[in-house]
Enzyme design. Structure first.
Site, PDB file in Angstrom:
ATOM      1  N   ILE B  12       0.838  -1.206   0.000  1.00  0.00           N
ATOM      2  CA  ILE B  12       0.000   0.000   0.000  1.00  0.00           C
ATOM      3  C   ILE B  12       0.869   1.250   0.000  1.00  0.00           C
ATOM      4  O   ILE B  12       0.560   2.242  -0.660  1.00  0.00           O
ATOM      5  CB  ILE B  12      -0.980  -0.021   1.197  1.00  0.00           C
ATOM      6  CG1 ILE B  12      -1.779  -1.338   1.178  1.00  0.00           C
ATOM      7  CG2 ILE B  12      -1.916   1.185   1.150  1.00  0.00           C
ATOM      8  CD1 ILE B  12      -2.628  -1.565   2.416  1.00  0.00           C
ATOM      9  N   SER B  34      11.794  -5.298   5.607  1.00  0.00           N
ATOM     10  CA  SER B  34      11.530  -6.578   6.275  1.00  0.00           C
ATOM     11  C   SER B  34      10.472  -7.360   5.507  1.00  0.00           C
ATOM     12  O   SER B  34      10.410  -8.573   5.583  1.00  0.00           O
ATOM     13  CB  SER B  34      11.080  -6.360   7.721  1.00  0.00           C
ATOM     14  OG  SER B  34       9.744  -5.914   7.769  1.00  0.00           O
ATOM     15  N   SER B 124      -7.064  -0.932  10.271  1.00  0.00           N
ATOM     16  CA  SER B 124      -7.614  -2.065   9.533  1.00  0.00           C
ATOM     17  C   SER B 124      -9.037  -2.342   9.984  1.00  0.00           C
ATOM     18  O   SER B 124      -9.387  -2.130  11.149  1.00  0.00           O
ATOM     19  CB  SER B 124      -6.744  -3.295   9.807  1.00  0.00           C
ATOM     20  OG  SER B 124      -7.409  -4.462   9.391  1.00  0.00           O
ATOM     21  N   TYR B 148      -2.230  -9.428  15.768  1.00  0.00           N
ATOM     22  CA  TYR B 148      -2.132  -8.391  14.738  1.00  0.00           C
ATOM     23  C   TYR B 148      -3.251  -7.362  14.915  1.00  0.00           C
ATOM     24  O   TYR B 148      -3.013  -6.149  14.952  1.00  0.00           O
ATOM     25  CB  TYR B 148      -2.214  -9.011  13.336  1.00  0.00           C
ATOM     26  CG  TYR B 148      -2.546  -7.991  12.269  1.00  0.00           C
ATOM     27  CD1 TYR B 148      -1.614  -7.048  11.884  1.00  0.00           C
ATOM     28  CD2 TYR B 148      -3.814  -7.957  11.683  1.00  0.00           C
ATOM     29  CE1 TYR B 148      -1.935  -6.090  10.933  1.00  0.00           C
ATOM     30  CE2 TYR B 148      -4.130  -7.007  10.734  1.00  0.00           C
ATOM     31  CZ  TYR B 148      -3.192  -6.067  10.358  1.00  0.00           C
ATOM     32  OH  TYR B 148      -3.513  -5.119   9.439  1.00  0.00           O
ATOM     33  N   LYS B 152      -3.329  -3.113  16.024  1.00  0.00           N
ATOM     34  CA  LYS B 152      -4.015  -2.005  15.345  1.00  0.00           C
ATOM     35  C   LYS B 152      -4.960  -1.285  16.307  1.00  0.00           C
ATOM     36  O   LYS B 152      -5.016  -0.051  16.356  1.00  0.00           O
ATOM     37  CB  LYS B 152      -4.784  -2.518  14.127  1.00  0.00           C
ATOM     38  CG  LYS B 152      -3.893  -3.047  13.010  1.00  0.00           C
ATOM     39  CD  LYS B 152      -3.024  -1.947  12.393  1.00  0.00           C
ATOM     40  CE  LYS B 152      -2.063  -2.454  11.348  1.00  0.00           C
ATOM     41  NZ  LYS B 152      -1.136  -1.423  10.869  1.00  0.00           N
ATOM     42  N   ARG B 230     -16.287 -10.409   1.421  1.00  0.00           N
ATOM     43  CA  ARG B 230     -15.417  -9.325   1.886  1.00  0.00           C
ATOM     44  C   ARG B 230     -15.551  -8.129   0.968  1.00  0.00           C
ATOM     45  O   ARG B 230     -16.022  -8.231  -0.157  1.00  0.00           O
ATOM     46  CB  ARG B 230     -13.947  -9.777   1.884  1.00  0.00           C
ATOM     47  CG  ARG B 230     -13.640 -10.945   2.818  1.00  0.00           C
ATOM     48  CD  ARG B 230     -13.749 -10.554   4.284  1.00  0.00           C
ATOM     49  NE  ARG B 230     -13.456 -11.683   5.168  1.00  0.00           N
ATOM     50  CZ  ARG B 230     -14.359 -12.594   5.558  1.00  0.00           C
ATOM     51  NH1 ARG B 230     -15.610 -12.540   5.147  1.00  0.00           N
ATOM     52  NH2 ARG B 230     -14.000 -13.563   6.374  1.00  0.00           N
ATOM     53  N   ARG B 291     -11.436 -21.600   8.178  1.00  0.00           N
ATOM     54  CA  ARG B 291     -10.322 -21.194   9.038  1.00  0.00           C
ATOM     55  C   ARG B 291     -10.902 -20.647  10.335  1.00  0.00           C
ATOM     56  O   ARG B 291     -11.879 -19.875  10.295  1.00  0.00           O
ATOM     57  CB  ARG B 291      -9.502 -20.084   8.367  1.00  0.00           C
ATOM     58  CG  ARG B 291      -8.669 -20.559   7.210  1.00  0.00           C
ATOM     59  CD  ARG B 291      -7.777 -19.459   6.709  1.00  0.00           C
ATOM     60  NE  ARG B 291      -8.538 -18.289   6.287  1.00  0.00           N
ATOM     61  CZ  ARG B 291      -8.040 -17.291   5.568  1.00  0.00           C
ATOM     62  NH1 ARG B 291      -6.767 -17.323   5.208  1.00  0.00           N
ATOM     63  NH2 ARG B 291      -8.783 -16.261   5.213  1.00  0.00           N
TER      64      ARG B 291
END
Lengths: 336, 336
Positions: B12, B34, B124, B148, B152, B230, B291
Site C-alpha cells: 500500500i 523486512s 484495519s 495483529y 491495530k 469481503r 479457518r
C-alpha cells in the site's frame, strides 16, 4: 536459582522482597529509581537480615537487562516495574505506553531468550473499568478508562497471546485493589513523589502536618455515607499474595488472573474515622467536587485467590491505618 | 516541506507514494525492507518520473529515525510500517507487539520532539472483530481477535490518548478493508513472502502456475454462495484515500477513523469468477475447512469517508482482477 524482581525498590515491590527473603528465596532486584529510592533496599536488608543482588537499570535497556539474565540463574520474574499515576498517564501517555508496554515486551523477549517462562505480573483492578456490580469477579468484562489502565489491560492481553504462542509459559495476573499500610517495622512504606494521588498517603501527610486537610472528592455517591467505597488491602497481605502466586506458577502452565483484595469495601470517611481511632490523629477534611471517572463502589470477590492460591488477606483496616501512620511518623519525609 | 512515508516500499505504501508524487508532494520514504523490496522504490520513480529521498532504517531505531526528522522538514507522516500477517502474529506475538506498538511509540515521540503532529495511520477493518451486522460504520464496537488486530486496536487507542494529552495533534485512522489489485502500469503490486495469506495474490499465483489450486476455506457460510464475503478495494483507490485524509488532517485537529472500502461485498467465488472472466485464466479450486476466526460477511459503510474526505472508491472488481493479473503476469516472481 533466583527470583528476579523488577521495580523491587517500589512500594509493593519492597514489601514483596521482604516476604520473599523471609521465606528463604534468593532474589535479584532491578529498579531504575524513577519512582523509588535506593534507601528502600537498605531497609529491606535491615528488616530481613539478608542480602541480595541489585542492578540499577531500566528494563527498556535491552543490553543492561540481558546482563541480569546472563549473570544470574533466574527461574521466575515478579514484574512490578511500571509507571502508575492515572492523572500523569493522561498528561504524558506516550511515556506510559512506552515504559509499561515496551518495558514488558523487552522483559518478555529476554525471558524467552533465557527460557524463563514464569511471571507474576502487577495488574490492577483498574482493568475492570466501571464494573457493572460489586463484588467483582475475575470474569467481569475488562475495560480501561485512562492510559495507565490501558497499559495494564494491554499487557494482560499481550501475556495471554504469549501463552497462546507458547504453552510453556505460566503467568499470574494479579489485579490489585487498593494497597495501603506499611511494614509493621515502620522501615518501609509508601513514599510518593509530590502530592499523593491516593487516599492513605494523603491522610498520613495531613496527620504529619505536611498537608492542611484532606480533600474528599464527592459525598453524593450511591454508598452508605455518600463517599466512594474501595477495597483497601494491607500491602503486606498483598506482598504475601505474590508468594502464593509464585508457588502456583512454578507448578502450572497457563495465564490466570487473580483479584487481590479483602472483599470488604470501606468509604473514604470510614478510612478517615478508622485512621483517627487507630492513631489518635485528627484528620480535617473538606468535601470537594467529584473527580471525573470515579465510581461509587469497587471491591473484590477474592474467592478465586483463596481457592486456587490458598491466599486471603489477614489484616484489617485498623492494622492498615496503624502501620501507615507508624511508617509516616517514623519517616516524616519518606526515605529522604 | 515533506510528507514522511514509513513503510513506503510496501504494497500500500508504494502505491500511495506514486499518488503523492503525481500530486506534486515532496516525500521522504523510510523502510527496513523486512517485508518489501528496494526495487519497488525504483519502480515508483519510473512510474512517476520523480525522485525522492529514501532511508533504509527501522523505526525502532531512535537515532536513525531522529536523523530523518533532523535532516528533513517533515510536515506530516503517513505511517504504514508494521507487520501484518494474522497467522504469524499468533506464532510470534512479542515481535508483532514490539514492531507495531513500540515502533509507533518511537515514531510519535520523534514527531512530538520535532513538532510534527499530523499523522495518517494504517489501521484495519480487523478492529471491528466479528461485527454484529453489515455494512460496518466507524462507530461499531471495536474488538480484536488476534495479536495483529490487537496491535491495530491498541495503536488507535494510543493515538486517541495522544490527542487527549495534546489537542494540537491531527490524526486520521484509516480502516482498510481488503486491498487488492495493482498499479495499472503493472510495475508495482503485492509481492508477498512465501505462501500468500490473502486471496488475490494466491489466485494470481495459481494463474501463473506457481500454485496448483486455490483453497477456498469453507462453503457453508451464511452468504449467497456459502463462501466468505469481503469488501475488496483497489489498492490505487485506497492510496488515493490517503491523499484525501492527508488534506483533511492538514486543516483540522482531532482523531477521526474512516472506513476505506467500496461498500460492496463479494464472495470468494465471485472473485474467482470475475478473475477468470477478466483475465481468461482458469483458477482451479477446492473447498477446504473453515479457518478458525473467519466470519460470514464483512463490508464497509464508506459514507463517512465520502462525506468528510470527499473520497470514494472508483474502480470495480474487474479492474482489480485485471490489474492484479497484469502485475503478476509481468512480474512472475514479484520484484525479484
Amino acid at each position: 536459582m533466583s527470583i528476579l524482581v523488577t521495580g523491587g525498590a517500589g512500594y509493593i515491590g519492597s514489601h514483596t522482597c521482604v516476604e520473599l527473603l523471609n521465606e528463604g528465596y534468593d532474589i535479584v532486584v532491578i529498579d531504575n529509581f524513577s519512582n523509588s529510592k535506593p534507601e528502600a533496599l537498605n531497609r529491606i536488608k535491615e528488616i530481613t537480615g539478608k542480602d541480595f543482588k541489585f542492578y540499577e537499570i531500566d528494563i527498556l535497556n535491552r543490553e543492561d537487562l540481558e546482563r541480569v539474565f546472563s549473570e544470574n540463574d533466574v527461574k521466575a520474574v515478579i514484574h512490578f516495574a511500571g509507571l502508575k499515576a492515572v492523572g500523569e498517564s493522561v498528561e504524558i501517555p506516550l511515556k506510559y505506553y512506552h515504559n509499561n508496554i515496551t518495558g514488558t515486551l523487552v522483559l518478555c523477549e529476554m525471558m524467552e531468550k533465557y527460557n524463563v517462562k514464569k511471571m507474576v505480573f502487577s495488574s490492577s483492578a483498574t482493568v475492570y473499568g466501571n464494573p457493572k456490580s460489586v463484588p467483582i469477579t475475575e470474569d467481569f468484562p475488562l475495560c480501561a478508562t485512562n492510559p495507565y489502565g490501558r497499559t495494564k489491560l494491554m499487557i494482560e492481553e499481550i501475556l495471554r497471546d504469549l501463552y497462546i504462542s507458547d504453552n510453556d509459559w505460566s503467568i499470574a495476573l494479579l489485579r490489585y485493589f487498593n494497597p495501603i499500610g506499611a511494614h509493621e517495622t515502620g522501615r518501609i512504606g509508601e513514599d510518593p513523589n509530590g502530592i499523593p494521588n491516593n487516599l492513605m498517603p494523603y491522610i498520613t501527610q495531613v496527620a504529619i502536618g505536611k498537608r492542611e486537610r484532606l480533600n474528599v472528592f464527592g459525598n453524593d455517591y450511591n454508598t452508605h455515607d455518600g463517599t466512594g467505597v474501595r477495597d483497601y488491602i494491607h500491602v503486606v497481605d498483598l506482598a504475601k499474595g505474590h508468594l502464593k502466586a509464585l508457588e502456583k506458577i512454578m507448578d502450572n502452565k497457563g495465564v490466570e488472573a487473580y483479584n487481590l483484595g479483602t472483599g470488604v469495601g470501606y468509604s473514604v470517611l470510614d478510612v478517615v474515622k478508622n485512621f483517627e481511632e487507630a492513631t489518635g490523629q485528627k484528620i480535617p477534611y473538606v468535601i470537594t467536587e467529584r473527580r471525573p471517572g470515579d465510581i461509587d463502589k469497587c471491591y473484590a470477590d477474592p474467592t478465586k485467590a483463596y481457592k486456587e492460591l490458598g491466599w486471603k488477606a489477614e489484616k484489617n483496616l485498623e492494622d492498615m491505618c496503624r502501620d501507615a501512620w507508624n511508617w509516616q511518623k517514623n519517616n516524616p519525609r519518606g526515605y529522604d
